[in-house]
Design a protein around this motif. Structure first.
Motif, PDB file in Angstrom:
ATOM      1  N   LEU A 122       0.813  -1.205   0.000  1.00  0.00           N
ATOM      2  CA  LEU A 122       0.000   0.000   0.000  1.00  0.00           C
ATOM      3  C   LEU A 122       0.856   1.269   0.000  1.00  0.00           C
ATOM      4  CD1 LEU A 122      -2.837  -0.994   2.477  1.00  0.00           C
ATOM      5  CD2 LEU A 122      -2.950  -0.852  -0.004  1.00  0.00           C
ATOM      6  N   ARG A 123       2.076   1.165  -0.502  1.00  0.00           N
ATOM      7  CA  ARG A 123       2.934   2.348  -0.473  1.00  0.00           C
ATOM      8  C   ARG A 123       2.558   3.359  -1.552  1.00  0.00           C
ATOM      9  NH1 ARG A 123       8.284   1.020  -3.507  1.00  0.00           N
ATOM     10  NH2 ARG A 123       7.693  -0.736  -4.826  1.00  0.00           N
ATOM     11  N   PHE A 124       1.800   2.951  -2.560  1.00  0.00           N
ATOM     12  CA  PHE A 124       1.332   3.881  -3.576  1.00  0.00           C
ATOM     13  C   PHE A 124      -0.093   4.328  -3.229  1.00  0.00           C
ATOM     14  CE2 PHE A 124       4.229   1.299  -6.478  1.00  0.00           C
ATOM     15  CZ  PHE A 124       5.293   2.171  -6.284  1.00  0.00           C
ATOM     16  N   PHE A 125      -0.221   5.614  -2.857  1.00  0.00           N
ATOM     17  CA  PHE A 125      -1.499   6.198  -2.469  1.00  0.00           C
ATOM     18  C   PHE A 125      -2.193   5.372  -1.386  1.00  0.00           C
ATOM     19  CE2 PHE A 125      -0.877   7.362  -6.983  1.00  0.00           C
ATOM     20  CZ  PHE A 125      -0.753   8.730  -6.817  1.00  0.00           C
ATOM     21  N   PRO A 126      -1.583   5.260  -0.195  1.00  0.00           N
ATOM     22  CA  PRO A 126      -2.210   4.488   0.879  1.00  0.00           C
ATOM     23  C   PRO A 126      -3.512   5.129   1.320  1.00  0.00           C
ATOM     24  CG  PRO A 126      -0.416   5.793   1.744  1.00  0.00           C
ATOM     25  CD  PRO A 126      -0.350   5.920   0.248  1.00  0.00           C
ATOM     26  N   PRO A 127      -4.500   4.328   1.762  1.00  0.00           N
ATOM     27  CA  PRO A 127      -5.736   4.914   2.302  1.00  0.00           C
ATOM     28  C   PRO A 127      -5.433   5.699   3.563  1.00  0.00           C
ATOM     29  CG  PRO A 127      -5.655   2.548   2.699  1.00  0.00           C
ATOM     30  CD  PRO A 127      -4.514   2.854   1.793  1.00  0.00           C
ATOM     31  N   GLU A 128      -6.285   6.655   3.870  1.00  0.00           N
ATOM     32  CA  GLU A 128      -6.044   7.546   5.005  1.00  0.00           C
ATOM     33  C   GLU A 128      -6.442   6.864   6.314  1.00  0.00           C
ATOM     34  OE1 GLU A 128      -4.485  10.389   5.019  1.00  0.00           O
ATOM     35  OE2 GLU A 128      -4.165  10.252   2.864  1.00  0.00           O
ATOM     36  N   PHE A 129      -5.595   5.949   6.798  1.00  0.00           N
ATOM     37  CA  PHE A 129      -5.864   5.292   8.068  1.00  0.00           C
ATOM     38  C   PHE A 129      -5.689   6.283   9.205  1.00  0.00           C
ATOM     39  CE2 PHE A 129      -4.435   1.566   5.561  1.00  0.00           C
ATOM     40  CZ  PHE A 129      -5.629   0.862   5.604  1.00  0.00           C
ATOM     41  N   ILE A 130      -6.557   6.200  10.183  1.00  0.00           N
ATOM     42  CA  ILE A 130      -6.419   7.061  11.353  1.00  0.00           C
ATOM     43  C   ILE A 130      -5.408   6.466  12.322  1.00  0.00           C
ATOM     44  CG2 ILE A 130      -7.665   7.994  13.345  1.00  0.00           C
ATOM     45  CD1 ILE A 130     -10.115   8.235  11.583  1.00  0.00           C
ATOM     46  N   ILE A 131      -5.391   5.136  12.416  1.00  0.00           N
ATOM     47  CA  ILE A 131      -4.517   4.484  13.394  1.00  0.00           C
ATOM     48  C   ILE A 131      -3.084   4.387  12.879  1.00  0.00           C
ATOM     49  CG2 ILE A 131      -4.106   2.360  14.691  1.00  0.00           C
ATOM     50  CD1 ILE A 131      -7.103   1.889  14.660  1.00  0.00           C
ATOM     51  N   ARG A 132      -2.919   3.984  11.641  1.00  0.00           N
ATOM     52  CA  ARG A 132      -1.561   3.783  11.134  1.00  0.00           C
ATOM     53  C   ARG A 132      -1.519   3.978   9.626  1.00  0.00           C
ATOM     54  NH1 ARG A 132       0.797  -0.839   9.055  1.00  0.00           N
ATOM     55  NH2 ARG A 132      -0.706  -2.251  10.012  1.00  0.00           N
ATOM     56  N   ASP A 133      -0.562   4.758   9.174  1.00  0.00           N
ATOM     57  CA  ASP A 133      -0.332   4.968   7.746  1.00  0.00           C
ATOM     58  C   ASP A 133       0.805   4.046   7.321  1.00  0.00           C
ATOM     59  OD1 ASP A 133       0.538   5.846   5.257  1.00  0.00           O
ATOM     60  OD2 ASP A 133       0.042   7.933   5.663  1.00  0.00           O
ATOM     61  N   PRO A 134       0.529   3.062   6.435  1.00  0.00           N
ATOM     62  CA  PRO A 134       1.580   2.109   6.065  1.00  0.00           C
ATOM     63  C   PRO A 134       2.772   2.758   5.381  1.00  0.00           C
ATOM     64  CG  PRO A 134      -0.365   1.834   4.689  1.00  0.00           C
ATOM     65  CD  PRO A 134      -0.759   2.748   5.786  1.00  0.00           C
ATOM     66  N   LEU A 135       2.549   3.802   4.562  1.00  0.00           N
ATOM     67  CA  LEU A 135       3.660   4.494   3.914  1.00  0.00           C
ATOM     68  C   LEU A 135       4.515   5.212   4.946  1.00  0.00           C
ATOM     69  CD1 LEU A 135       5.276   5.550   1.559  1.00  0.00           C
ATOM     70  CD2 LEU A 135       3.491   7.268   1.146  1.00  0.00           C
ATOM     71  N   LEU A 136       3.853   5.836   5.924  1.00  0.00           N
ATOM     72  CA  LEU A 136       4.592   6.528   6.982  1.00  0.00           C
ATOM     73  C   LEU A 136       5.448   5.534   7.770  1.00  0.00           C
ATOM     74  CD1 LEU A 136       4.710   9.491   7.871  1.00  0.00           C
ATOM     75  CD2 LEU A 136       3.051   8.940   9.639  1.00  0.00           C
ATOM     76  N   SER A 137       4.941   4.327   7.950  1.00  0.00           N
ATOM     77  CA  SER A 137       5.712   3.293   8.639  1.00  0.00           C
ATOM     78  C   SER A 137       6.963   2.929   7.858  1.00  0.00           C
ATOM     79  CB  SER A 137       4.843   2.041   8.848  1.00  0.00           C
ATOM     80  OG  SER A 137       3.724   2.331   9.641  1.00  0.00           O
ATOM     81  N   LEU A 138       6.841   2.837   6.538  1.00  0.00           N
ATOM     82  CA  LEU A 138       8.004   2.554   5.694  1.00  0.00           C
ATOM     83  C   LEU A 138       9.054   3.662   5.803  1.00  0.00           C
ATOM     84  CD1 LEU A 138       6.372   1.216   2.402  1.00  0.00           C
ATOM     85  CD2 LEU A 138       7.948  -0.040   3.867  1.00  0.00           C
ATOM     86  N   VAL A 139       8.575   4.898   5.728  1.00  0.00           N
ATOM     87  CA  VAL A 139       9.498   6.043   5.811  1.00  0.00           C
ATOM     88  C   VAL A 139      10.165   6.087   7.180  1.00  0.00           C
ATOM     89  CG1 VAL A 139       9.655   8.564   5.723  1.00  0.00           C
ATOM     90  CG2 VAL A 139       8.166   7.356   4.116  1.00  0.00           C
ATOM     91  N   HIS A 140       9.401   5.836   8.223  1.00  0.00           N
ATOM     92  CA  HIS A 140       9.946   5.849   9.578  1.00  0.00           C
ATOM     93  C   HIS A 140      11.030   4.778   9.739  1.00  0.00           C
ATOM     94  CE1 HIS A 140      10.087   6.567  13.867  1.00  0.00           C
ATOM     95  NE2 HIS A 140       9.891   5.285  14.102  1.00  0.00           N
ATOM     96  N   ALA A 141      10.763   3.581   9.235  1.00  0.00           N
ATOM     97  CA  ALA A 141      11.756   2.507   9.332  1.00  0.00           C
ATOM     98  C   ALA A 141      13.020   2.859   8.560  1.00  0.00           C
ATOM     99  CB  ALA A 141      11.150   1.206   8.798  1.00  0.00           C
ATOM    100  N   SER A 156      13.410   0.125  -6.735  1.00  0.00           N
ATOM    101  CA  SER A 156      14.035  -0.072  -5.423  1.00  0.00           C
ATOM    102  C   SER A 156      14.265   1.256  -4.701  1.00  0.00           C
ATOM    103  CB  SER A 156      15.360  -0.815  -5.573  1.00  0.00           C
ATOM    104  OG  SER A 156      16.293  -0.035  -6.315  1.00  0.00           O
ATOM    105  N   LEU A 157      14.267   2.375  -5.450  1.00  0.00           N
ATOM    106  CA  LEU A 157      14.469   3.700  -4.848  1.00  0.00           C
ATOM    107  C   LEU A 157      13.163   4.327  -4.369  1.00  0.00           C
ATOM    108  CD1 LEU A 157      17.026   5.372  -7.310  1.00  0.00           C
ATOM    109  CD2 LEU A 157      17.492   4.437  -5.043  1.00  0.00           C
ATOM    110  N   ILE A 158      12.026   3.778  -4.793  1.00  0.00           N
ATOM    111  CA  ILE A 158      10.734   4.393  -4.501  1.00  0.00           C
ATOM    112  C   ILE A 158      10.208   3.882  -3.163  1.00  0.00           C
ATOM    113  CG2 ILE A 158       8.388   4.789  -5.310  1.00  0.00           C
ATOM    114  CD1 ILE A 158       9.395   4.071  -8.143  1.00  0.00           C
ATOM    115  N   LEU A 159      10.103   4.798  -2.202  1.00  0.00           N
ATOM    116  CA  LEU A 159       9.483   4.444  -0.927  1.00  0.00           C
ATOM    117  C   LEU A 159       7.963   4.462  -1.041  1.00  0.00           C
ATOM    118  CD1 LEU A 159      11.765   6.362   1.592  1.00  0.00           C
ATOM    119  CD2 LEU A 159      11.354   3.894   1.585  1.00  0.00           C
TER     120      LEU A 159
END
Length: 455
Positions: free
Chosen positions: A26-45, A97-100
């Motif tokens: 779900l890194r491409f246009f993830p749904p707007e989760f209130i609890i957790r954003d999967p793309l944000l998790s990738l960037v954070h890691a 491989s460069l695209i988060l």
């Protein structure tokens, strides 16, 4: 309505629990989760590894007007089709491989988040951004013309995100905002590398402070010291004007002024300064509740420094919008023993309003009043008015920018008690033996002037 809301939440929670953590699907246009954003998790890691990433914003000018002219269902379909087209161009433009991931903060822009190769410079990123924007413009406009919507104008901006902001979401939001401002010409193209450079300067604490003595014109003794900030030499941020103005524009002013305070307290302690110390502070930082906490922490770190030594010099770089609130803040600081001076008195209406509203402990007369005061009668009248005003509200007066003996003589004539300027001493890094080598010379200079002037 309640059932509909509950059903939507049940669907969200089921989908949420079905996702791996973090989720790359779900890194491409993830749904707007209130609890957790999967793309944000990738960037954070990715950030936790100490690595930088880049943000490229592609903005579609006037796209909102197109959406407003078509039915909602058709607009949603168009947005979805554009997303598919955009992802197709993205995968052809960058190694996957460069695209988060990709995020859409607003309907009229796309934000691409990329891993930054260690050899990339801002020039490299800018070139990739421009090439990518041209490919997007070519392909998406082809699609728009096929659908009979007409052509769009595409704009782009980019930022490299470092480690200076700890909170991942805040860092990403800020990067998006600044890249969008560059894309829409609200900020210059060189803003992004300059902001990253200033962030690195603040993180590395790569500024230094100078001190300039404030002389007692009655006795020739040093009354106090003004702490003046300089950025790295041979950089765009060496002078205080460029350093602080850009920090304000880049939303880094508070971080910079916190660092200045740390450097100032270190200087006071390491040089065993016992006189008064003037530290410049902007109204913007003074309005932040965390500033007082930071200052009190500095006092705890250096217990030999007294709060009564510190005089905060409120600069006129930024106007005070709420004098009532600022007055409350000053009273809080004064309860701890700190005092305040208003800078640049006589330079404009804002400084006079600050004096009348805040009633500072000291007034610093601007160098524009002092410069060539011996030759301009109007300036001498203004000086007399400021001295009368200060005496009426029981404020001490310091004349700034004294560069010539004739200017100093006018101050003696008007019984100005304190002065500061190149005529006495330039700002410099204080040496351990400064008092032994400089103070007698300065005192002798002032006393000889007073004798020659028959005071």
């Amino acid at each position: 309505m309640r059932y509909s809301m509950a059903a939507r939440w049940e669907k969200r929670i089921k989908l949420l629990w079905s996702l791996p953590f973090p989720n790359r699907a779900l890194r491409f246009f993830p749904p707007e989760f209130i609890i957790r954003d999967p793309l944000l998790s990738l960037v954070h890691a990715y950030r936790r590894k100490g690595l930088h990433y880049a943000v490229i914003v592609i903005h579609m000018d006037d796209f909102q007007n197109i959406l407003a002219k078509i039915p909602y269902s058709l607009a949603q379909k168009l947005l979805q089709q554009l997303k598919y087209e955009f992802i197709d161009v993205l995968k052809r433009s960058f190694n996957e491989s460069l695209i988060l991931g990709v995020k859409q903060f607003n309907p009229d822009d796309f934000t691409v988040i990329l891993k930054v190769d260690k050899d990339w410079t801002y020039e490299d990123l800018h070139q990739k951004e421009v090439c990518f924007r041209k490919d997007v413009e070519l392909n998406l406009n082809h699609f728009m013309e096929q659908q009979l919507y007409g052509r769009l104008k595409f704009q782009s901006g980019s930022m490299i995100v470092g480690q200076s902001t700890e909170h991942t979401e805040a860092a990403l939001q800020a990067a998006y905002y600044y890249a969008l401002c560059v894309a829409t010409d609200r900020l210059p193209a060189h803003f992004a590398p300059y902001r990253l450079r200033l962030q690195e300067i603040i993180k590395d604490k790569a500024i230094y402070v100078l001190t300039q003595p404030i002389m007692c014109l009655d006795t020739g003794e040093i009354f106090g010291w003004e702490v003046l900030t300089r950025g790295p030499q041979h950089s765009p941020f060496h002078t205080p004007t460029e350093l602080f103005e850009f920090a304000h524009q880049a939303d880094l002013l508070q971080e910079l002024e916190y660092l200045v305070l740390e450097k100032a307290f270190l200087e006071i302690s390491s040089r065993s300064i016992t006189e008064q110390v003037f530290i410049n502070i902007t109204p913007i930082s003074l309005m932040q509740p965390t500033l007082l906490v930071h200052v009190l922490n500095c006092l705890q770190q250096y217990p030999k420094i007294l709060a009564t030594q510190i005089i905060f010099e409120i600069t006129e770089r930024h106007s005070i919008r709420d004098y009532e609130q600022m007055g409350t803040i000053l009273r809080n600081y004064r309860s701890h023993g700190f005092r305040f001076a208003v800078d640049d008195a006589g330079a404009g209406y804002s400084s006079l309003q600050s004096i009348s509203e805040l009633i500072p402990d000291m007034i610093k007369i601007d160098k524009s009043v002092i410069q060539n005061i011996d030759q301009v009668a109007v300036k001498q009248s203004l000086l007399r008015a400021l001295l009368f005003f200060a005496a009426d509200i029981k404020c001490q007066v310091i004349a700034e920018g004294i560069e010539r003996e004739e200017e100093a003589n006018i101050l003696f004539d008007h019984q100005v008690k304190m002065g500061q300027g190149y005529y006495f001493a330039k700002p410099e890094r204080m040496q351990f033996d400064y008092a032994r080598t400089h103070v007698p010379h300065l005192k002798e200079k002032i006393m000889q002037m007073r004798a020659a002037y028959n005071i």
